[in-house]
Design an enzyme around this catalytic site. Structure first.
Site, short mmCIF file in Angstrom:
data_model
loop_
_atom_site.label_atom_id
_atom_site.label_comp_id
_atom_site.label_asym_id
_atom_site.label_seq_id
_atom_site.Cartn_x
_atom_site.Cartn_y
_atom_site.Cartn_z
N GLU A 187 4.26 1.58 -0.56
CA GLU A 187 3.58 0.95 0.58
C GLU A 187 4.26 -0.37 0.96
O GLU A 187 4.50 -0.62 2.14
CB GLU A 187 2.10 0.68 0.25
CG GLU A 187 1.31 1.92 -0.08
CD GLU A 187 1.36 2.30 -1.55
OE1 GLU A 187 0.58 3.18 -1.93
OE2 GLU A 187 2.16 1.74 -2.33
N HIS A 219 6.71 -0.95 -4.70
CA HIS A 219 5.81 0.17 -4.45
C HIS A 219 6.12 0.76 -3.08
O HIS A 219 6.63 0.08 -2.18
CB HIS A 219 4.36 -0.32 -4.47
CG HIS A 219 3.86 -0.71 -5.82
ND1 HIS A 219 2.55 -1.04 -6.05
CD2 HIS A 219 4.49 -0.82 -7.02
CE1 HIS A 219 2.38 -1.34 -7.31
NE2 HIS A 219 3.55 -1.23 -7.93
N CYS A 270 0.16 -4.37 -2.45
CA CYS A 270 0.52 -3.63 -1.24
C CYS A 270 -0.45 -3.91 -0.10
O CYS A 270 -0.05 -3.94 1.07
CB CYS A 270 0.60 -2.14 -1.55
SG CYS A 270 1.97 -1.76 -2.68
#
Length: 162
Positions: free
Chosen positions: A62, A60, A93
């Site tokens: 992040e 992801h 995250c």
């Protein structure tokens, strides 16, 4: 009502939205994240790379941004850092932000609003777990500000999850 952001903070959040748009233009999921140091300088920036078949579901935006920031500046450099992200960080995250030493998270699109946009799309099985709840279980405080600019943040998702 979320707290107000300074002009500089709003511009960093908008920069994360631009990263999300670039991620989408690159054929990836429309998420973007930026990490700034205590002085507000950008330390890292990353789009999402979790889209099958080449992506990794743990990549992801992040997580990638906070990991890159930590590698670049180390634990001491993370003091006072902020994660600016196009969408509220998921549980994974949020954990990465916690472990890398992020002190503050500023996000645009709430998890609730993201779910409205993605529905039950198999490539984005959202958690109904706000990042504030994840951070509340930790031993150190991470300040959270958001949602902000939700309509702007939603733009990158329109038509993507159909």
């Amino acid at each position: 009502m979320p707290d107000r952001l300074s002009h500089a903070e709003t511009e960093l959040l908008r920069a994360s939205l631009a990263v999300a748009e670039a991620s989408r233009a690159d054929g990836k999921h429309p998420f973007g994240a930026i990490v700034s140091d205590a002085a507000g300088a950008i330390v890292s920036s990353s789009g999402n790379n979790s889209l099958p078949p080449d992506g990794d579901p743990t990549q992801h935006a992040e997580l990638r941004a906070v990991a890159a920031a930590f590698r670049a500046v180390g634990a001491e450099g993370m003091v006072g850092s902020t994660l600016y992200t196009s969408a509220e960080p998921c549980a994974m995250c949020s954990g990465a932000a916690y472990w890398t030493g992020i002190d503050r998270v500023v996000y645009a699109l709430s998890e609730r609003r993201l779910l409205e946009l993605t529905g039950d799309h198999p490539e984005n099985p959202t958690f109904s777990l706000p990042c504030r709840e994840v951070f509340a279980r930790g031993q150190r405080t991470i300040a959270v500000s958001g949602p902000h600019l939700e309509d702007e943040a939603a733009e990158a998702h329109l038509g993507f999850w159909n």
